[in-house]
Design a protein around this motif. Structure first.
Motif, PDB file in Angstrom:
ATOM      1  N   PRO A  61      50.435   5.311 -34.113  1.00 56.04           N
ATOM      2  CA  PRO A  61      50.523   4.454 -33.137  1.00 56.04           C
ATOM      3  C   PRO A  61      48.781   3.612 -33.193  1.00 56.04           C
ATOM      4  CG  PRO A  61      50.038   6.596 -32.226  1.00 56.04           C
ATOM      5  CD  PRO A  61      50.241   6.659 -33.800  1.00 56.04           C
ATOM      6  N   ILE A  62      49.016   2.456 -32.695  1.00 55.52           N
ATOM      7  CA  ILE A  62      47.966   1.493 -32.715  1.00 55.52           C
ATOM      8  C   ILE A  62      47.456   1.421 -31.047  1.00 55.52           C
ATOM      9  CG2 ILE A  62      46.576  -0.844 -33.323  1.00 55.52           C
ATOM     10  CD1 ILE A  62      48.906  -0.854 -35.774  1.00 55.52           C
ATOM     11  N   PHE A  89      46.421  -0.371 -24.542  1.00 53.31           N
ATOM     12  CA  PHE A  89      47.798  -1.117 -24.913  1.00 53.31           C
ATOM     13  C   PHE A  89      48.204  -0.470 -26.184  1.00 53.31           C
ATOM     14  CE2 PHE A  89      45.420  -4.428 -22.444  1.00 53.31           C
ATOM     15  CZ  PHE A  89      46.629  -4.540 -21.256  1.00 53.31           C
ATOM     16  N   LYS A  90      49.386  -0.080 -26.211  1.00 55.36           N
ATOM     17  CA  LYS A  90      50.077   0.459 -27.521  1.00 55.36           C
ATOM     18  C   LYS A  90      50.650  -1.083 -27.955  1.00 55.36           C
ATOM     19  CE  LYS A  90      53.320   3.679 -29.388  1.00 55.36           C
ATOM     20  NZ  LYS A  90      54.548   4.494 -28.882  1.00 55.36           N
ATOM     21  N   VAL A  91      50.285  -1.185 -29.124  1.00 51.30           N
ATOM     22  CA  VAL A  91      50.811  -2.402 -29.926  1.00 51.30           C
ATOM     23  C   VAL A  91      51.540  -2.095 -31.369  1.00 51.30           C
ATOM     24  CG1 VAL A  91      48.809  -4.003 -29.090  1.00 51.30           C
ATOM     25  CG2 VAL A  91      48.594  -2.722 -31.187  1.00 51.30           C
ATOM     26  N   GLY A  92      52.197  -3.039 -31.672  1.00 55.88           N
ATOM     27  CA  GLY A  92      53.164  -2.538 -32.652  1.00 55.88           C
ATOM     28  C   GLY A  92      52.599  -2.896 -34.244  1.00 55.88           C
ATOM     29  N   ASN A  93      51.328  -3.767 -34.008  1.00 54.93           N
ATOM     30  CA  ASN A  93      50.784  -3.997 -35.468  1.00 54.93           C
ATOM     31  C   ASN A  93      49.342  -4.329 -35.274  1.00 54.93           C
ATOM     32  OD1 ASN A  93      50.488  -6.747 -34.723  1.00 54.93           O
ATOM     33  ND2 ASN A  93      52.671  -7.130 -35.326  1.00 54.93           N
ATOM     34  N   ALA A  97      46.515  -6.301 -32.371  1.00 54.60           N
ATOM     35  CA  ALA A  97      45.629  -5.403 -32.045  1.00 54.60           C
ATOM     36  C   ALA A  97      44.095  -6.424 -32.303  1.00 54.60           C
ATOM     37  CB  ALA A  97      45.424  -4.046 -32.590  1.00 54.60           C
ATOM     38  N   GLY A  98      44.098  -7.067 -33.475  1.00 56.64           N
ATOM     39  CA  GLY A  98      42.929  -7.808 -33.483  1.00 56.64           C
ATOM     40  C   GLY A  98      42.844  -9.243 -32.569  1.00 56.64           C
ATOM     41  N   LEU A  99      44.108  -9.607 -32.247  1.00 55.52           N
ATOM     42  CA  LEU A  99      44.198 -10.916 -31.392  1.00 55.52           C
ATOM     43  C   LEU A  99      43.578 -10.426 -30.003  1.00 55.52           C
ATOM     44  CD1 LEU A  99      45.022 -13.983 -31.352  1.00 55.52           C
ATOM     45  CD2 LEU A  99      47.203 -13.024 -30.465  1.00 55.52           C
ATOM     46  N   ILE A 153      53.317  -5.860 -28.178  1.00 55.96           N
ATOM     47  CA  ILE A 153      52.842  -5.012 -27.257  1.00 55.96           C
ATOM     48  C   ILE A 153      54.029  -4.107 -26.643  1.00 55.96           C
ATOM     49  CG2 ILE A 153      51.794  -4.730 -25.127  1.00 55.96           C
ATOM     50  CD1 ILE A 153      50.464  -7.550 -25.622  1.00 55.96           C
ATOM     51  N   ASP A 154      54.014  -2.880 -27.123  1.00 58.79           N
ATOM     52  CA  ASP A 154      54.847  -1.569 -26.636  1.00 58.79           C
ATOM     53  C   ASP A 154      54.885  -1.327 -25.197  1.00 58.79           C
ATOM     54  OD1 ASP A 154      56.012  -2.351 -29.297  1.00 58.79           O
ATOM     55  OD2 ASP A 154      54.669  -0.604 -30.041  1.00 58.79           O
TER      56      ASP A 154
END
Length: 164
Positions: A61-62, A89-93, A97-99, A153-154
């Protein structure tokens, strides 16, 4: 002596018949054990192709962390109430995350405006926390820049949450 010889002749076939029955029952028991052992799940996996036998590995997970901050919130009695909140925030890629990290000042501003409009009494209830989480997810509907790639964003996770 005649009796002794007749007993030996008649006693031998029964004894051999008993040994034959024992050998047949042992062989049938071994056969049943072998057949049942082939149907067990442990051995069933040995006969599958290697691609199917490999374990499924969950992706790592990210998470993007928003450092905790304090905001004034509304109160029914017009008292001063504070909310200390930390989010992840749990993000998908990695792109998402960078954005988010690049636009953290904009995100924190949006969060402050959203949270300062909340009612302190509602935030103390689990349903209120869930409602705020869905409102926070809705903040990402408005792009940070133009053009902006789709954000994955998950989930919104609370790491700190104190209403005082």
């Amino acid at each position: 002596m005649a009796k002794n010889q007749s007993e030996k002749k008649n006693g031998k076939p029964w004894w051999l018949l008993g040994i034959v029955i024992i050998v047949i029952s042992m062989a049938s028991s071994a056969g049943v054990y072998y057949l049942l052992d082939l149907n067990t799940p442990a051995n069933a996996d040995d006969h599958q192709p290697e691609e199917e036998a490999k374990a499924v590995v969950a992706p790592t997970p990210i998470f993007v962390t928003v450092s905790p901050f304090t905001v004034n919130v509304q109160s029914d009695n017009y008292e001063q109430r504070l909310l200390y909140i930390g989010l992840s925030f749990k993000v998908g890629n990695e792109e998402t995350a960078g954005l988010i990290e690049q636009n953290m000042p904009q995100l924190r501003s949006r969060l402050l405006l959203l949270l300062s409009d909340q009612n302190a009494e509602e935030l103390t209830r689990p349903a209120g926390k869930k409602a705020v989480a869905s409102e926070i997810l809705a903040l990402f509907d408005e792009p940070f820049s133009d053009p902006q790639p789709d954000l994955a964003i998950d989930d919104v996770l609370y790491t700190d949450f104190i209403v005082q």
